[in-house]
Design an enzyme around this catalytic site. Structure first.
Site, PDB file in Angstrom:
ATOM      1  N   GLY A  16     -11.525  81.488 -95.830  1.00  0.00           N
ATOM      2  CA  GLY A  16     -10.411  82.403 -95.628  1.00  0.00           C
ATOM      3  C   GLY A  16     -10.876  83.665 -94.896  1.00  0.00           C
ATOM      4  N   THR A  17     -12.057  84.104 -95.236  1.00  0.00           N
ATOM      5  CA  THR A  17     -12.633  85.290 -94.580  1.00  0.00           C
ATOM      6  C   THR A  17     -12.728  85.073 -93.068  1.00  0.00           C
ATOM      7  OG1 THR A  17     -13.870  85.904 -96.557  1.00  0.00           O
ATOM      8  CG2 THR A  17     -14.744  86.712 -94.463  1.00  0.00           C
ATOM      9  N   ASN A  19      -4.694  90.146-104.270  1.00  0.00           N
ATOM     10  CA  ASN A  19      -5.615  89.387-105.117  1.00  0.00           C
ATOM     11  C   ASN A  19      -5.881  90.038-106.473  1.00  0.00           C
ATOM     12  OD1 ASN A  19      -6.755  90.965-102.832  1.00  0.00           O
ATOM     13  ND2 ASN A  19      -8.611  90.867-104.054  1.00  0.00           N
ATOM     14  N   GLN A  47      -4.074  84.267-101.399  1.00  0.00           N
ATOM     15  CA  GLN A  47      -3.751  84.232-102.835  1.00  0.00           C
ATOM     16  C   GLN A  47      -2.364  83.651-103.113  1.00  0.00           C
ATOM     17  OE1 GLN A  47      -5.587  84.642-105.436  1.00  0.00           O
ATOM     18  NE2 GLN A  47      -7.396  85.612-104.568  1.00  0.00           N
ATOM     19  N   HIS A  74     -10.311  77.085-101.605  1.00  0.00           N
ATOM     20  CA  HIS A  74     -10.794  77.160-102.993  1.00  0.00           C
ATOM     21  C   HIS A  74      -9.887  77.975-103.912  1.00  0.00           C
ATOM     22  CE1 HIS A  74     -12.905  81.215-103.288  1.00  0.00           C
ATOM     23  NE2 HIS A  74     -12.728  81.142-101.991  1.00  0.00           N
ATOM     24  N   THR A 108     -18.397  71.109 -85.593  1.00  0.00           N
ATOM     25  CA  THR A 108     -17.915  69.866 -86.212  1.00  0.00           C
ATOM     26  C   THR A 108     -17.091  70.202 -87.443  1.00  0.00           C
ATOM     27  OG1 THR A 108     -19.865  68.708 -85.421  1.00  0.00           O
ATOM     28  CG2 THR A 108     -18.669  67.674 -87.255  1.00  0.00           C
ATOM     29  N   CYS A 134     -15.389  90.004-104.961  1.00  0.00           N
ATOM     30  CA  CYS A 134     -16.284  90.522-103.945  1.00  0.00           C
ATOM     31  C   CYS A 134     -16.673  91.968-104.226  1.00  0.00           C
ATOM     32  CB  CYS A 134     -15.626  90.441-102.574  1.00  0.00           C
ATOM     33  SG  CYS A 134     -14.802  88.889-102.322  1.00  0.00           S
TER      34      CYS A 134
END
Ligand code: PLP
Length: 373
Positions: free
Chosen positions: A69-70, A142, A170, A192, A228, A312
């Protein structure tokens, strides 16, 4: 058995995702290879792309798979052909840091006490600056779970010729998310947080929006992101997203039960953003004098996992930046704990948390009394 109540940090892998991932691992093959194994891997990636596209109401070509996501947020922000960036005060650090890293002017729009963006201030900011702007407004926060008026912000942004990107990391899997209805130009997602694997994300890009590349390499993802594809991660992402919208237990009922019990046993508790629309799974709480760091460790010792806010930024002693922007005092910020429910959560988790919480509150008030004596 552990009581895991930190689904906003990461959601345990769903069985549907695990099965799809193992199948993909067994298959092998590079999706760019033109022989049988490669074509089979390509078919898996494209099926997953369609599943995610259908879920968001977009066409598959608008889905660009990314590492996390970052990365999706970095791609949108660093790749946008704009002159300035306007972000809400409560964006995730990967949005704030990416915006600052562009070297372009970054303007921050304040939020209310409930943690919701001030749309009038957004409009004033857009009206006052020079050059094309990119607006970044997350769909759900979040930490607090507060939902942002992205649709309204998109209308304002477009009125001023700006692009708008929403970080929906989120929100996906917790509330309905429809790209077209929101009217945004870009959207970041992460596997995730939905019960897919860590290390897979996606950027949804409106047709006609062209970004500078972030990851240079081969011609993958229609030439927009080299490298890939993470086949197993991508199929796990799609399987988790489908499962999230099919089989979710009534998370809101569980969260509301939790909050009512919490208020019963600790009437002084603050529940942040409870007066605004928020995610059905999130409860961000603070009880003055019950320090978050100590409580987190005590809960962990009792088998309960919660967070002091964003994973984080946990560990920082200053407390939550999001709460500071909402005008919460430093003393209360130091007591903030985030409890977030998900597909593994049960009433037994609520009972366990409340039981241990009650003991911690009682122990704390005893300690306070003996210190005062
Ligand atoms: N945006 C928000 C709102 C988040 O909560 C997170 C993760 O905590 C991210 C972005 C980053 O996602 P990822 O962990 O996939 O890089």
């Amino acid at each position: 058995m552990r009581t895991y109540l930190d689904h906003n940090a990461t959601t345990p892998l769903r069985p549907e995702a695990r099965a799809a991932i193992l199948d993909a691992f067994d298959l092998g093959g590079n999706p760019s290879s033109i022989y049988t194994e490669g074509r089979a891997a390509r078919a898996l990636v494209e099926k997953a792309r369609k599943t995610i596209a259908d879920q968001l109401g977009v066409i598959p070509a608008m889905v660009i798979f990314t590492g996390v996501g970052t990365e999706a947020n970095n791609f949108a922000i660093k790749g946008a052909k704009v002159d300035r960036i306007v972000i809400s005060a409560v964006e995730h650090s990967c949005v704030l840091e990416a915006a600052n890293a562009t070297g372009k002017p970054v303007e921050i729009v304040p939020v209310s006490q409930g943690g919701v963006i001030d749309l009038e201030a957004l409009e004033k900011t857009l009206a006052s600056g020079n050059g094309k702007a990119l607006v970044c407004l997350m769909l759900a926060n979040n930490e607090t779970g507060a939902l942002q008026p992205v649709r309204e912000a998109a209308a304002i942004a477009h009125q001023y010729g700006a692009l708008i990107h929403t970080d929906a990391v989120q929100a996906l899997g917790k509330i309905p998310v429809n790209f077209g209805l929101l009217g945004v130009d870009m959207m970041a997602l992460s596997a995730h947080k939905v019960g897919g694997p860590q290390g897979t994300g996606a950027l949804i890009l409106r047709d006609g929006v062209v970004l500078e590349k972030l990851i240079h390499g081969g011609g993958q993802e229609l030439g927009r992101r080299g490298g890939t594809e993470n086949v197993a991660g991508i199929v796990g992402f799609a399987a988790a997203t489908s499962a999230a919208y099919k089989n979710e237990p009534d998370i809101k009922a569980l969260r509301d039960l939790f909050e009512s019990k919490l208020q019963e046993v600790s009437p002084g508790v603050t529940i942040f953003s409870s007066a605004v629309d928020r995610l059905p799974n999130t409860s961000y709480i603070a009880l003055e004098s019950l320090k978050a760091q100590t409580t987190l460790i005590n809960l962990d010792l009792e088998g309960i996992a919660v967070s002091t806010g964003s994973a984080c930024s946990s560990g920082k002693v200053t407390g939550s930046r999001v709460l500071a922007e909402m005008g919460v005092s430093e003393a209360l910020r130091a007591c903030a704990l985030r409890i977030s429910f998900g597909w593994t959560s049960t009433q037994a988790d609520v009972t366990k948390f409340i039981e241990v919480w009650q003991q911690l509150v009682a122990r704390n008030s005893k300690n306070e009394q003996s210190t005062a004596a």
